[in-house]
Scaffold this motif. Structure first.
Motif, mmCIF file in Angstrom:
data_model
loop_
_atom_site.group_PDB
_atom_site.id
_atom_site.type_symbol
_atom_site.label_atom_id
_atom_site.label_comp_id
_atom_site.label_asym_id
_atom_site.label_seq_id
_atom_site.Cartn_x
_atom_site.Cartn_y
_atom_site.Cartn_z
ATOM 1 N N HIS A 36 5.155 -0.731 -8.341
ATOM 2 C CA HIS A 36 4.401 -0.640 -9.604
ATOM 3 C C HIS A 36 3.575 0.648 -9.677
ATOM 4 O O HIS A 36 2.869 0.869 -10.653
ATOM 5 N N GLY A 37 3.622 1.437 -8.633
ATOM 6 C CA GLY A 37 2.830 2.666 -8.599
ATOM 7 C C GLY A 37 1.431 2.452 -8.066
ATOM 8 O O GLY A 37 0.601 3.362 -8.108
ATOM 9 N N MET A 38 1.149 1.240 -7.560
ATOM 10 C CA MET A 38 -0.210 0.955 -7.075
ATOM 11 C C MET A 38 -0.378 1.446 -5.641
ATOM 12 O O MET A 38 0.472 1.186 -4.791
ATOM 13 N N ARG A 39 -1.521 2.105 -5.411
ATOM 14 C CA ARG A 39 -1.807 2.675 -4.099
ATOM 15 C C ARG A 39 -1.804 1.568 -3.043
ATOM 16 O O ARG A 39 -2.397 0.504 -3.229
ATOM 17 N N ASN A 40 -1.154 1.848 -1.925
ATOM 18 C CA ASN A 40 -1.133 0.897 -0.816
ATOM 19 C C ASN A 40 -1.145 1.711 0.465
ATOM 20 O O ASN A 40 -0.167 2.363 0.821
ATOM 21 N N LEU A 41 -2.280 1.683 1.139
ATOM 22 C CA LEU A 41 -2.445 2.513 2.341
ATOM 23 C C LEU A 41 -2.552 1.649 3.584
ATOM 24 O O LEU A 41 -3.062 2.097 4.616
ATOM 25 N N THR A 42 -2.082 0.401 3.480
ATOM 26 C CA THR A 42 -2.271 -0.509 4.610
ATOM 27 C C THR A 42 -0.984 -1.148 5.131
ATOM 28 O O THR A 42 -0.920 -1.499 6.298
ATOM 29 N N GLU A 43 0.019 -1.298 4.276
ATOM 30 C CA GLU A 43 1.196 -2.064 4.710
ATOM 31 C C GLU A 43 2.337 -1.160 5.153
ATOM 32 O O GLU A 43 2.894 -0.407 4.341
ATOM 33 N N PRO A 44 2.715 -1.243 6.432
ATOM 34 C CA PRO A 44 3.814 -0.404 6.928
ATOM 35 C C PRO A 44 5.115 -0.567 6.144
ATOM 36 O O PRO A 44 5.841 0.412 5.941
ATOM 37 N N ALA A 45 5.410 -1.769 5.668
ATOM 38 C CA ALA A 45 6.666 -1.961 4.925
ATOM 39 C C ALA A 45 6.648 -1.152 3.627
ATOM 40 O O ALA A 45 7.676 -0.601 3.213
ATOM 41 N N VAL A 46 5.472 -1.069 2.987
ATOM 42 C CA VAL A 46 5.365 -0.263 1.763
ATOM 43 C C VAL A 46 5.476 1.221 2.112
ATOM 44 O O VAL A 46 6.149 1.989 1.423
ATOM 45 N N MET A 47 4.809 1.632 3.204
ATOM 46 C CA MET A 47 4.890 3.037 3.635
ATOM 47 C C MET A 47 6.347 3.438 3.870
ATOM 48 O O MET A 47 6.783 4.525 3.482
ATOM 49 N N HIS A 48 7.091 2.535 4.498
ATOM 50 C CA HIS A 48 8.495 2.815 4.791
ATOM 51 C C HIS A 48 9.278 3.021 3.490
ATOM 52 O O HIS A 48 10.011 4.008 3.352
ATOM 53 N N ARG A 49 9.086 2.131 2.545
ATOM 54 C CA ARG A 49 9.800 2.267 1.266
ATOM 55 C C ARG A 49 9.345 3.521 0.513
ATOM 56 O O ARG A 49 10.155 4.194 -0.131
ATOM 57 N N TYR A 50 8.052 3.827 0.611
ATOM 58 C CA TYR A 50 7.496 5.003 -0.079
ATOM 59 C C TYR A 50 8.168 6.293 0.399
ATOM 60 O O TYR A 50 8.441 7.202 -0.389
ATOM 61 N N VAL A 51 8.438 6.360 1.696
ATOM 62 C CA VAL A 51 9.099 7.561 2.230
ATOM 63 C C VAL A 51 10.611 7.481 2.015
ATOM 64 O O VAL A 51 11.243 8.434 1.534
ATOM 65 N N MET A 52 11.189 6.342 2.363
ATOM 66 C CA MET A 52 12.651 6.254 2.461
ATOM 67 C C MET A 52 13.368 6.077 1.122
ATOM 68 O O MET A 52 14.467 6.595 0.949
ATOM 69 N N ASN A 53 12.778 5.343 0.183
ATOM 70 C CA ASN A 53 13.536 5.058 -1.037
ATOM 71 C C ASN A 53 13.818 6.305 -1.876
ATOM 72 O O ASN A 53 14.939 6.467 -2.355
ATOM 73 N N PRO A 54 12.838 7.230 -2.023
ATOM 74 C CA PRO A 54 13.182 8.474 -2.728
ATOM 75 C C PRO A 54 14.239 9.306 -1.980
ATOM 76 O O PRO A 54 15.042 10.003 -2.607
ATOM 77 N N ILE A 55 14.248 9.211 -0.656
ATOM 78 C CA ILE A 55 15.288 9.896 0.127
ATOM 79 C C ILE A 55 16.635 9.236 -0.143
ATOM 80 O O ILE A 55 17.627 9.908 -0.459
ATOM 81 N N GLN A 56 16.654 7.910 -0.058
ATOM 82 C CA GLN A 56 17.905 7.174 -0.274
ATOM 83 C C GLN A 56 18.411 7.324 -1.705
ATOM 84 O O GLN A 56 19.620 7.328 -1.954
ATOM 85 N N LYS A 57 17.472 7.459 -2.634
ATOM 86 C CA LYS A 57 17.848 7.637 -4.037
ATOM 87 C C LYS A 57 18.767 8.858 -4.179
ATOM 88 O O LYS A 57 19.746 8.825 -4.921
ATOM 89 N N ILE A 58 18.453 9.915 -3.434
ATOM 90 C CA ILE A 58 19.281 11.121 -3.488
ATOM 91 C C ILE A 58 20.538 10.951 -2.632
ATOM 92 O O ILE A 58 21.653 11.238 -3.082
ATOM 93 N N LEU A 59 20.378 10.439 -1.423
ATOM 94 C CA LEU A 59 21.528 10.396 -0.510
ATOM 95 C C LEU A 59 22.604 9.417 -0.978
ATOM 96 O O LEU A 59 23.790 9.672 -0.771
ATOM 97 N N THR A 60 22.209 8.306 -1.607
ATOM 98 C CA THR A 60 23.246 7.365 -2.050
ATOM 99 C C THR A 60 24.007 7.911 -3.267
ATOM 100 O O THR A 60 25.085 7.412 -3.576
ATOM 101 N N HIS A 61 23.437 8.907 -3.920
ATOM 102 C CA HIS A 61 24.139 9.520 -5.052
ATOM 103 C C HIS A 61 24.708 10.890 -4.694
ATOM 104 O O HIS A 61 25.053 11.676 -5.573
ATOM 105 N N ARG A 62 24.791 11.142 -3.387
ATOM 106 C CA ARG A 62 25.235 12.457 -2.924
ATOM 107 C C ARG A 62 26.566 12.874 -3.566
ATOM 108 O O ARG A 62 26.724 14.021 -3.989
ATOM 109 N N ASP A 63 27.513 11.945 -3.659
ATOM 110 C CA ASP A 63 28.842 12.292 -4.185
ATOM 111 C C ASP A 63 28.781 12.741 -5.640
ATOM 112 O O ASP A 63 29.562 13.581 -6.076
#
Lengths: 84, 384, 277
Positions: free
Chosen positions: B241-268
């Motif tokens: 939702h765009g809400m700041r979350n500086l405490t949950e590792p699972a959110v941190m993981h998605r925050y870093v990885m999902n924008p990366i995956q967004k590009i890599l899964t559309h690489r083709d």
């Protein structure tokens, strides 16, 4: 009807903050006996009948923890001149 | 449906920087911010005159940091926004390029590269920023960068950059350089109805807590400002939702990885290469301006009976590893040509060296374009 | 029995139930002053885009305010807001951030936005110190005060922000302290109705960091200090510089009319469209 509601769960404590006690021109606030769930001691109103509903406590409270219900017969705010 | 604007359809003879600006106009760009810098200034100069004619705004900012920030702000205000600069400006923009990545903001960044490090030589081209645009902002992320080889491609790929930016909600780089930015060549601008533009998707649900605005690998619609959507945008670690979350590792993981995956899964869908190496014994691997020398060298070699092909990376980021692996599996020799000391070479070697011999050749002097004859000599040495 | 709800609570995101400020922080006083200004002007949150930077006060609108909110990088909110305002000239674009954010790392953007007279309302929370990072010297820290990065007392002179932004070309500049919440609300209302760049400097208390560094004490002691040291600008103009040492000059520093950037752009684009027809 009460003139002042202290939303005690929002309060961050009269000992560390205490702005409500300071800005009340009638000195009507004192420490309450109980902590809120965050461990802060909120203020309580001692003599609501003497309250002029100047709204100072509401306007100055940094945590929006005080609501003053102003009636039509209450006069203009008393805190207006506190700027010099 | 957004329509292309091409008041200047027809055949032109002009600079790469002019073509880039007209490409942006055709792509519906209506906000440009920039700071004067050689060899990119012509894009901004031209835009300052041209944009108001088509209802757009040009802002000359106090520095490149303000340029990238105002472009991101304008994108959130609903504009199709672009900034243009050269290497020193990119260096200043880096922190906020990360902001665009993190907040999934579509913008286009034109980098007319020049010789560096530091102030270097303003008017001389060099592919010096290839790695800095992919890795220069702090943290971990993926970027999309396109490498034109001609003024015509500065037109075509600027439009493609806008389309990719809007499709995936990402910043997209156009990696030109001082050589093609200032080169004059034939530029064909097609009529508007032959240019396809991607329109931004905007959500309709009013409550941000009932929407997914961020971190969707399939790309979330963008809750642009001014439509009562109460968008919460922060470059701090945030949830869907765009809400700041500086405490949950699972959110941190998605925050870093999902924008990366967004590009890599559309690489083709994103990656584009030009392959011309059927039955070759050696393939010249290039991107950007040096591709022109590579083609000339391949022609010279074939005239002498040497079977030399070319592989051109139009998209250099995300890294076209599949295309490199394919070339290495079919051709025994890869010669990487770059207008720098070998910035993509390690990436190419990592994908190819297990299957093929991989060597690097820079220009004889940095600041010059590769001499096709020098390439031919190296080819002969490798095929000897 | 219905629980009492604060009248300004309607402007907040429903799921944000608590603020992150320390006890006695002045940010909450400014929060109310901003929201009360919006209420008194009868504006809606949909009329606004809020932009903030990095620091405690940048969290005033983010995520509390139920409006479009852009929480940006350190020092850059004014630059982001410039793009937002040019893209949405009909909206109120308000920047809320601190003295470190807006006058140290972001000082260049602040003076240039004032020079352009772009229609932003900037609420600058000046607590004289870096609060969030643990009490370092700011460009606004009074000379001589010991902080964690000036342990032998700050050797540097401090910015006088309001007059600096007047010189940079702003259409409206006011300064009040958190001891003046009603005057502050009025100034924010004026800033919001001003067509042009408006800066409202809020001299505010950081009881945790500044209170300790300055040895002034807690929130109440700092508020008392503000009260006894504030001088109205009309009076200050008649005073000697020596008399004004250590004083906080409050009031309206400038209130003028001049062409505003986003409407100038609207005018230019309109006139070019007319010219073509």
């Amino acid at each position: 009807m009460s003139k002042v509601d202290v939303l005690s769960q929002n309060c961050k404590g009269v000992d560390q903050c205490g702005i409500c006690k300071y800005v009340c021109p009638k000195d009507l606030y004192r420490d309450s006996k109980e902590m809120n769930s965050a461990g802060y001691i909120p203020p309580e109103m001692t003599d609501e009948a003497s309250c002029t509903a100047c709204e100072n406590c509401m306007i100055y409270c940094p945590d929006m923890a005080i609501v003053v219900h102003k009636d039509a017969q209450d006069g203009p705010p008393a805190g207006e001149g506190s700027d010099d | 449906m957004i329509k292309a604007r091409t008041a200047l359809a027809g055949t032109h003879f002009d600079m790469g920087n002019w073509a880039c600006a007209e490409g942006a106009i055709a792509a519906g760009c209506n906000f440009v911010a920039g700071y004067p810098i050689t060899p990119a200034s012509e894009v901004a100069n031209y835009m300052a005159k041209r944009l108001p004619q088509v209802g757009g705004i040009f802002l000359q900012t106090e520095d490149e940091i303000a340029a990238i920030c105002s472009v991101i702000g304008a994108s959130w205000a609903g504009c199709r926004a672009l900034t243009v600069t050269s290497g020193p400006g990119i260096s200043l923009m880096q922190e906020n390029i990360g902001f665009a990545v993190s907040t999934e903001t579509p913008i286009v960044i034109i980098d007319v590269q020049r010789l560096g490090p530091s102030t270097g030589v303003p008017s001389i081209g060099m592919a010096g920023d290839i790695v800095q645009v992919a890795r220069g902002s702090h943290g971990d992320y993926q970027i999309i960068a396109l490498c034109p080889e001609s003024p015509q491609e500065m037109f075509d790929l600027t439009i493609r950059a806008f389309n990719i930016a809007e499709t995936y909600r990402v910043p997209v780089f156009l990696m030109a350089d001082g050589f093609i930015g200032h080169m004059r060549e034939q530029i064909i601008i097609p009529p508007a109805d032959q240019i396809d533009l991607v329109e931004r998707r905007v959500p309709t649900v009013a409550d941000p807590m009932k929407r997914q605005d961020f971190l969707d690998i399939g790309v979330a619609p963008m809750p642009v400002f001014g439509k009562g959507l109460q968008a919460h945008v922060t470059s701090s670690c945030h949830d869907e939702h765009g809400m700041r979350n500086l405490t949950e590792p699972a959110v941190m993981h998605r925050y870093v990885m999902n924008p990366i995956q967004k590009i890599l899964t559309h690489r083709d869908q994103i990656v584009e290469v030009r392959e011309d190496y059927v039955n070759a014994d050696l393939v010249l691997v290039t991107y950007g301006t040096v591709s022109r020398s590579a083609r000339a060298a391949a022609r010279l070699a074939r005239n002498q009976g040497l079977r030399v092909g070319t592989l051109r990376l139009i998209t250099c980021w995300p890294f076209p590893e599949e295309a490199i692996r394919k070339a290495a599996s079919r051709v025994n020799n890869l010669l990487v040509l770059e207008n720098n000391s070998g910035q993509l070479y390690p990436y190419i070697r990592a994908e190819a060296a297990h299957a093929s011999r991989v060597e690097f050749l820079g220009p004889q002097f940095l600041g010059q374009i590769h001499d096709p004859n020098a390439i031919l000599e190296k080819v002969k040495e490798m095929l000897a | 029995m219905n629980a009492t709800v604060h009248p300004l609570r309607k402007y907040a995101r429903p799921h944000v139930t608590r603020t992150t400020t320390c006890p006695g922080c002045g940010n909450g006083i400014a929060t109310q002053a901003i929201l009360r200004a919006i209420e008194e002007l009868d504006l809606r949150m949909d009329d606004f885009v809020f932009v903030s930077g990095i620091g405690c006060s940048a969290w005033i609108p983010s995520p509390f305010f139920a409006a479009d909110t852009l929480h940006t990088t350190h020092g850059r909110p004014v630059a982001f807001a410039t793009g937002v305002k040019l893209g949405l000239p009909e909206k109120h674009v308000m920047v809320v951030s601190g003295d470190g954010d807006l006058t140290a790392i972001g000082g260049n953007h602040l003076i240039h936005a004032a020079r352009r007279n772009i229609g932003l309302t900037v609420v600058l929370m000046n607590n004289g110190i870096y609060g969030m990072t643990g009490g370092q010297t700011a460009p606004t820290t009074p000379r001589g005060i010991s902080t964690v990065t000036s342990p032998y007392g700050s050797l540097e002179h401090s910015f006088d922000i309001a007059p600096m932004i007047v010189s940079a070309g702003a259409a409206y500049v006011a300064r009040w302290t958190t001891h003046h919440p009603r005057q502050l609300t009025k100034a924010i209302k004026k800033g919001l109705t001003k067509k042009g760049f408006a800066l409202i400097e809020v001299v505010t208390q950081c009881p945790v960091q500044f209170g300790r560094a300055s040895k002034l004490g807690g929130a109440v002691e700092i508020l008392k200090h503000f009260k006894s040291n504030s001088v109205r600008i009309e009076k200050a103009r008649k005073m000697d510089p020596a008399e004004l040492l250590g004083k906080i000059v409050v009031g309206e520093f400038v209130d003028i009319e001049k062409p505003e950037l986003s409407s100038e752009w609207t005018r230019l684009i309109h006139s070019m469209r007319e010219g073509r027809q």
